[in-house]
Design a protein around this motif. Structure first.
Motif, short mmCIF file in Angstrom:
data_model
loop_
_atom_site.label_atom_id
_atom_site.label_comp_id
_atom_site.label_asym_id
_atom_site.label_seq_id
_atom_site.Cartn_x
_atom_site.Cartn_y
_atom_site.Cartn_z
N TYR A 8 0.82 -1.21 0.00
CA TYR A 8 0.00 0.00 0.00
C TYR A 8 0.86 1.26 0.00
O TYR A 8 0.35 2.36 0.06
CB TYR A 8 -0.94 0.01 1.22
N GLY A 9 2.17 1.07 -0.09
CA GLY A 9 3.08 2.21 -0.03
C GLY A 9 4.22 2.10 -1.01
O GLY A 9 4.00 1.83 -2.20
N THR A 10 5.43 2.27 -0.53
CA THR A 10 6.60 2.39 -1.39
C THR A 10 6.88 1.13 -2.19
O THR A 10 7.46 1.22 -3.28
CB THR A 10 7.84 2.75 -0.56
N LEU A 11 6.48 -0.03 -1.71
CA LEU A 11 6.74 -1.27 -2.45
C LEU A 11 5.85 -1.42 -3.69
O LEU A 11 6.06 -2.32 -4.50
CB LEU A 11 6.59 -2.48 -1.54
N GLN A 12 4.89 -0.52 -3.86
CA GLN A 12 4.11 -0.50 -5.10
C GLN A 12 4.96 -0.02 -6.27
O GLN A 12 4.63 -0.26 -7.42
CB GLN A 12 2.91 0.44 -4.97
N ASP A 13 6.06 0.65 -5.95
CA ASP A 13 6.96 1.17 -6.97
C ASP A 13 7.88 0.03 -7.43
O ASP A 13 8.64 -0.52 -6.64
CB ASP A 13 7.78 2.32 -6.37
N GLN A 14 7.80 -0.33 -8.70
CA GLN A 14 8.54 -1.47 -9.22
C GLN A 14 10.05 -1.32 -9.01
O GLN A 14 10.74 -2.27 -8.66
CB GLN A 14 8.23 -1.69 -10.69
N HIS A 38 -9.72 -0.06 6.12
CA HIS A 38 -8.41 0.49 6.45
C HIS A 38 -8.16 1.74 5.61
O HIS A 38 -8.77 1.94 4.57
CB HIS A 38 -7.30 -0.53 6.18
N ARG A 39 -7.20 2.53 6.10
CA ARG A 39 -6.82 3.76 5.40
C ARG A 39 -5.30 3.87 5.44
O ARG A 39 -4.66 3.48 6.41
CB ARG A 39 -7.47 4.95 6.10
N VAL A 40 -4.73 4.43 4.37
CA VAL A 40 -3.29 4.64 4.30
C VAL A 40 -3.00 6.06 4.79
O VAL A 40 -3.55 7.03 4.26
CB VAL A 40 -2.75 4.45 2.87
N GLY A 56 -14.98 3.01 7.55
CA GLY A 56 -15.62 3.53 6.34
C GLY A 56 -14.70 3.68 5.15
O GLY A 56 -15.06 4.32 4.17
N ALA A 57 -13.51 3.11 5.21
CA ALA A 57 -12.53 3.35 4.15
C ALA A 57 -12.11 2.05 3.46
O ALA A 57 -12.40 0.95 3.94
CB ALA A 57 -11.30 4.04 4.73
N HIS A 58 -11.43 2.22 2.34
CA HIS A 58 -10.78 1.13 1.61
C HIS A 58 -9.38 1.61 1.26
O HIS A 58 -9.24 2.63 0.57
CB HIS A 58 -11.51 0.78 0.32
#
Length: 137
Positions: A8-14, A38-40, A56-58
């Motif tokens: 959900y954070g920096t590891l989304q960056d290839q 959950h919320r980031v 109330g979040a995704h």
């Protein structure tokens, strides 16, 4: 193969993920996913994110498949002592999938500011990439 990772954070960056793992990762390994309730947010005092419960979040993120047990050794080292590994059930395109996730070890208040991958890429990515590549050196 090990369970997929919900990033959900920096590891989304290839580029960051490849630097951490020390190997290429196929673009097809990445697919959109979200974690209900959950919320980031921004990790207190850091430029990177954390997940907090929020009914109330995704939390939007990326499901990364094709990881091996050895990859999780590298990921655990990268995440350090500010996160713990856990599991979650994420919503992917066609199914709910059990995935690993890194959760903050500290308590983060509900009013923590949101975290943005776009903002992080503009202001912090290059420094983290240099650090991750240096750790492999």
């Amino acid at each position: 193969m090990a369970d997929p990772l919900f990033a959900y954070g920096t590891l989304q960056d290839q580029g960051i993920l490849e630097a951490v793992l020390g190997r290429p990762v196929a673009p097809l390994a990445f697919s959109p996913a979200s974690l209900p309730h959950h919320r980031v947010v921004t990790y207190p005092g850091r430029p990177y994110p954390a997940l907090i419960p929020d009914a109330g979040a995704h939390a939007s993120g990326t499901l990364i498949s094709g990881l091996a047990d050895d990859d999780y050794i590298a990921l655990d080292a990268f995440e350090g002592n500010e996160y713990r590994s856990g599991t979650c059930t994420v919503c992917a395109a066609t199914a709910k999938i059990v995935a690993r996730v890194y959760l903050p070890i500290c308590i983060i208040l509900p009013d923590a500011p949101g975290w943005s991958l776009t903002h992080w890429r503009l202001h912090h990515r290059d420094a983290l990439l240099k650090e991750a590549q240096g750790a492999l050196g």
